[in-house]
Design a protein around this motif. Structure first.
Motif, PDB file in Angstrom:
ATOM      1  N   ASP A   1      14.025 -12.698  11.497  1.00 20.97           N
ATOM      2  CA  ASP A   1      15.078 -12.780  12.502  1.00 20.97           C
ATOM      3  C   ASP A   1      15.691 -11.386  12.632  1.00 20.97           C
TER       4      ASP A   1
ATOM      5  N   ARG B   1      16.309 -12.527   7.369  1.00 20.95           N
ATOM      6  CA  ARG B   1      17.246 -12.219   8.452  1.00 20.95           C
ATOM      7  C   ARG B   1      17.792 -10.824   8.201  1.00 20.95           C
TER       8      ARG B   1
ATOM      9  N   TYR C   1      11.513 -13.000  15.652  1.00 21.64           N
ATOM     10  CA  TYR C   1      12.273 -13.555  16.773  1.00 21.64           C
ATOM     11  C   TYR C   1      13.633 -12.891  16.890  1.00 21.64           C
TER      12      TYR C   1
ATOM     13  N   GLU D   1      13.757 -18.798  17.270  1.00 21.15           N
ATOM     14  CA  GLU D   1      13.209 -19.256  16.004  1.00 21.15           C
ATOM     15  C   GLU D   1      12.230 -20.404  16.213  1.00 21.15           C
TER      16      GLU D   1
ATOM     17  N   HIS E   1      11.304 -16.198   4.924  1.00 20.43           N
ATOM     18  CA  HIS E   1      12.174 -16.072   6.091  1.00 20.43           C
ATOM     19  C   HIS E   1      13.229 -15.017   5.780  1.00 20.43           C
TER      20      HIS E   1
END
Length: 153
Positions: A60, A27, A90, A125, A25
């Motif tokens: 993200d 960001r 997303y 998300e 994940h």
């Protein structure tokens, strides 16, 4: 190197964490330089080695800035097919999604093998996680990697 399954860790302005069993994940915060893109691909490779199989990339882009040309070029040239089971991105605005979509399409034209790796932009998300779960289960019209759709008669 073992990726942590707990706190967010940083590289440049961006942060990442490994989410067991198989999600990287990331960001993105601010602009994405070549070094940032290179580190993202390294994280995916490290996760694949740690898991012993393909992983998912959950990204993200809500706070992402500009993706520099050299970073886009690296993304197009990189072969993620051997490391990724799927990617869900997303957040982000229309312009960010459009630019990223063009880069993905260019990569698939230049490297047709990428067509095997499921990829989708979604708004939230929760939708991104649902997409990853759909790939895991082979549901919602998502074919699992390496499978072929039924023949058209």
């Amino acid at each position: 190197m073992t990726l942590s399954n707990t706190d967010w860790e940083g590289f440049g302005e961006h942060v990442y964490r490994f989410e067991a069993p198989d999600i990287v994940h990331i960001r993105n915060v601010g602009d994405v330089a070549r070094e940032d893109m290179q580190r993202m691909f390294e994280l995916v490779r490290e996760a694949r080695a740690q898991v012993g199989g393909l992983v998912f990339w959950l990204a993200d882009i809500t706070q992402m800035g500009h993706v520099r040309a050299e970073a886009r070029k690296l993304a197009i040239e990189s072969d993620t097919n051997k490391n990724l089971r799927g990617t869900a991105i997303y957040g982000g605005n229309f312009k960010q999604r459009a630019i990223a979509n063009l880069a993905i399409k260019a990569a698939r034209v230049l490297r047709p093998s990428r067509i095997l790796t499921p990829f989708k932009f979604v708004a939230t998300e929760a939708e991104a996680r649902a997409y990853i779960e759909a790939i895991r289960c082979g549901t919602q019209g998502v074919t699992s990697r390496g499978s072929r759709p039924p023949p058209v008669h």
